[in-house]
Design a protein around this motif. Structure first.
Motif, PDB file in Angstrom:
ATOM      1  N   ALA A  23      11.948  36.691 -47.867  1.00  0.00           N
ATOM      2  CA  ALA A  23      11.622  37.999 -48.436  1.00  0.00           C
ATOM      3  C   ALA A  23      12.439  38.190 -49.708  1.00  0.00           C
ATOM      4  O   ALA A  23      13.664  38.364 -49.656  1.00  0.00           O
ATOM      5  CB  ALA A  23      11.912  39.104 -47.437  1.00  0.00           C
ATOM      6  N   ILE A  24      11.750  38.135 -50.844  1.00  0.00           N
ATOM      7  CA  ILE A  24      12.397  38.287 -52.148  1.00  0.00           C
ATOM      8  C   ILE A  24      12.170  39.729 -52.596  1.00  0.00           C
ATOM      9  O   ILE A  24      11.188  40.047 -53.253  1.00  0.00           O
ATOM     10  CB  ILE A  24      11.808  37.309 -53.182  1.00  0.00           C
ATOM     11  N   TYR A  25      13.064  40.618 -52.202  1.00  0.00           N
ATOM     12  CA  TYR A  25      12.823  42.035 -52.480  1.00  0.00           C
ATOM     13  C   TYR A  25      13.398  42.483 -53.815  1.00  0.00           C
ATOM     14  O   TYR A  25      13.106  43.578 -54.276  1.00  0.00           O
ATOM     15  CB  TYR A  25      13.335  42.923 -51.348  1.00  0.00           C
ATOM     16  N   ASP A  26      14.196  41.643 -54.450  1.00  0.00           N
ATOM     17  CA  ASP A  26      14.675  41.919 -55.815  1.00  0.00           C
ATOM     18  C   ASP A  26      14.196  40.767 -56.679  1.00  0.00           C
ATOM     19  O   ASP A  26      14.867  39.748 -56.837  1.00  0.00           O
ATOM     20  CB  ASP A  26      16.199  42.041 -55.835  1.00  0.00           C
ATOM     21  N   TRP A  27      12.985  40.918 -57.260  1.00  0.00           N
ATOM     22  CA  TRP A  27      12.302  39.813 -57.905  1.00  0.00           C
ATOM     23  C   TRP A  27      13.114  39.146 -59.003  1.00  0.00           C
ATOM     24  O   TRP A  27      13.043  37.933 -59.171  1.00  0.00           O
ATOM     25  CB  TRP A  27      10.974  40.298 -58.494  1.00  0.00           C
ATOM     26  N   GLY A  28      13.833  39.909 -59.775  1.00  0.00           N
ATOM     27  CA  GLY A  28      14.534  39.350 -60.923  1.00  0.00           C
ATOM     28  C   GLY A  28      15.872  38.721 -60.607  1.00  0.00           C
ATOM     29  O   GLY A  28      16.424  37.990 -61.437  1.00  0.00           O
ATOM     30  N   LYS A  29      16.420  38.982 -59.417  1.00  0.00           N
ATOM     31  CA  LYS A  29      17.779  38.531 -59.106  1.00  0.00           C
ATOM     32  C   LYS A  29      17.847  37.537 -57.955  1.00  0.00           C
ATOM     33  O   LYS A  29      18.783  36.742 -57.877  1.00  0.00           O
ATOM     34  CB  LYS A  29      18.671  39.739 -58.794  1.00  0.00           C
ATOM     35  N   GLU A  32       7.822  35.619 -61.917  1.00  0.00           N
ATOM     36  CA  GLU A  32       7.702  34.204 -62.240  1.00  0.00           C
ATOM     37  C   GLU A  32       9.037  33.477 -62.263  1.00  0.00           C
ATOM     38  O   GLU A  32       9.058  32.235 -62.341  1.00  0.00           O
ATOM     39  CB  GLU A  32       6.966  34.042 -63.563  1.00  0.00           C
ATOM     40  N   THR A  33      10.156  34.204 -62.115  1.00  0.00           N
ATOM     41  CA  THR A  33      11.441  33.505 -62.017  1.00  0.00           C
ATOM     42  C   THR A  33      11.498  32.637 -60.771  1.00  0.00           C
ATOM     43  O   THR A  33      12.254  31.655 -60.735  1.00  0.00           O
ATOM     44  CB  THR A  33      12.632  34.489 -61.991  1.00  0.00           C
ATOM     45  N   PRO A  65      17.514  29.390 -62.250  1.00  0.00           N
ATOM     46  CA  PRO A  65      16.919  29.160 -60.941  1.00  0.00           C
ATOM     47  C   PRO A  65      16.630  27.678 -60.724  1.00  0.00           C
ATOM     48  O   PRO A  65      16.186  26.972 -61.637  1.00  0.00           O
ATOM     49  CB  PRO A  65      15.617  29.978 -60.994  1.00  0.00           C
ATOM     50  N   ALA A  66      16.889  27.209 -59.516  1.00  0.00           N
ATOM     51  CA  ALA A  66      16.600  25.816 -59.197  1.00  0.00           C
ATOM     52  C   ALA A  66      15.102  25.618 -59.029  1.00  0.00           C
ATOM     53  O   ALA A  66      14.354  26.564 -58.825  1.00  0.00           O
ATOM     54  CB  ALA A  66      17.337  25.427 -57.914  1.00  0.00           C
TER      55      ALA A  66
END
Length: 432
Positions: free
Chosen positions: A203-209, A416-417, A9-10
């Motif tokens: 909207a980050i609905y897939d936290w890990g991806k 936290e990603t 992740p940037a």
């Protein structure tokens, strides 16, 4: 390519400007003037009817602390020459070698990354966005004021654009011009007339991806101006805190009449979205069973809040869930369980020990033909935990204590990603 390194992740949020703003916010919070204003905010809240409940008293200090964090982070970002696009409305952070205050406020949604900037409508700004791999749903909105108590019809946007209007090129870049005059340069233009605050929401609905975009905001023209002194920033933060507190008090007038152990009528939101809010009132040995339809939505978000409308712990507990974090029933619907005790099944919305509070359901990116307002929530039922299983669909998954702990470990890791760097975020139920 075989052996290729996994993309990282940037540092989309961990920027030098974010660090500067957080340091200034911390300094503002330490001043006697700000501490005095926090006591004033506390007295304002104590004078309201909701303050009489045990749940409200338990979470009052969290409310004051986090609203002060919201106000100081925003005030610290006020610089007419170099507007700060600050990550706000989040838990407390330990990152970049320092700590940043918690700042959740007014039905915060943990699935959103909120970035704010204070602007003026006589200046022109250029916002550049760049995707960092898989991205969430982007919305850019200009509002009349920082919070509702500063104006009428606060929630009515001056200008707004979502992904139906924002044009991304083949590598995920987009440019938006915000100001009084359209430059006709190929960028998306938002007329800022009457606007004072810019909100960029993902909207980050897939936290890990999914990862936040790298977003910059630059003032390219406007009247001659100057940066704010520290004393001026403190005064701005004081004003913001009182206005934000009054906004929460005003919102309580909307919250208090909401159905207890039920939801208000589903309302249409911006674009292809819907929302409904309600209240829970349960005993330690009870649960609410909430059944909803998917409405063919790309994203479904569910949260439980304190009486002050701050989402319960969503990192080390499950005060929220997305459809990606939820078991879906064979018929496409979802069943959620609201309780203060672990019910031992999937889709638990953990109230963090509170027996009274708020609930929110959100649907975004809905696709016809299923997206109807009047059938989105099919049932809400209060039951004893001992009778819960009989109210659940056949084959609904059980969750052991070991599996629950593993689920919570994954929630923290995935959330936290979005930091893009090592970080520790706390969304503790009492604002710790």
């Amino acid at each position: 390519m075989a052996g290729a390194a996994k993309p990282q992740p940037a540092r989309a949020l961990a920027t030098p400007r974010q660090y500067q703003i957080e340091e200034r916010a911390n300094a503002i919070l330490r001043t006697p003037r700000m501490q005095k204003t926090m006591e004033e905010a506390r007295r304002m809240l104590l004078a309201t009817p909701p303050a009489s409940s045990e749940a409200a008293r338990r979470t009052l200090q969290q409310m004051v602390t986090e609203t002060a964090g919201f106000a100081t982070l925003t005030a610290a970002s006020v610089d007419p020459r170099n507007p700060g696009l600050v990550w706000n409305i989040a838990g407390s952070k330990k990152w970049m070698g320092h700590s940043a205050p918690a700042s959740r406020f007014a039905f915060d949604n943990p699935d959103n990354v909120y970035r704010y900037a204070i602007i003026d409508d006589a200046s022109t700004y250029v916002l550049d966005a760049q995707s960092n791999g898989t991205a969430g749903r982007l919305t850019v909105t200009v509002y009349k004021a920082f919070v509702g108590a500063q104006t009428t019809n606060w929630e009515r946007a001056v200008a707004s654009a979502d992904e139906q209007r924002i044009r991304f090129d083949s590598i995920g870049k987009a440019r938006i011009t915000i100001g009084p005059v359209d430059p006709h340069d190929g960028s998306l233009y938002l007329n800022s007339g009457g606007g004072r605050m810019l909100l960029v929401r993902e909207a980050i609905y897939d936290w890990g991806k999914q990862h936040p975009r790298t977003i910059s905001l630059q003032r390219v023209s406007g009247p001659k101006t100057r940066s704010r002194t520290f004393d001026e920033s403190v005064a701005i933060a004081q004003d913001y805190l009182i206005a934000a507190t009054q906004t929460v008090i005003d919102q309580e007038r909307t919250y208090s009449p909401l159905p207890i152990n039920g939801f208000a009528s589903v309302a249409r939101g911006f674009g292809k979205s819907m929302i409904s809010m309600g209240r829970f009132h349960i005993a330690n040995d009870e649960a609410l069973v909430v059944n909803i339809r998917s409405q063919s939505a790309d994203y479904i978000g569910t949260t439980v809040t304190s009486p002050w409308l701050i989402t319960r712990d969503y990192i080390d507990h499950s005060g929220s869930r997305t459809n990606r974090q939820s078991h879906q029933n064979p018929n496409g619907s979802y069943t959620y369980i609201v309780s203060s005790q672990d019910p031992g099944v999937a889709n638990w919305l953990d109230t963090g020990g509170l027996l009274d509070g708020g609930m929110t359901l959100r649907w975004e990116g809905m696709n016809a033909p299923e997206a109807k307002l009047d059938d989105a929530i099919t049932s809400v039922k209060l039951v004893k935990l001992t009778a819960l299983r009989a109210e659940l669909p056949s084959g609904f998954p059980s969750i052991s204590a070991t599996d629950r702990q593993a689920e919570m470990v994954a929630r923290r890791r995935n959330y936290e990603t979005r930091c893009g760097i090592p970080c520790r975020i706390e969304a503790g139920s009492e604002g710790n």
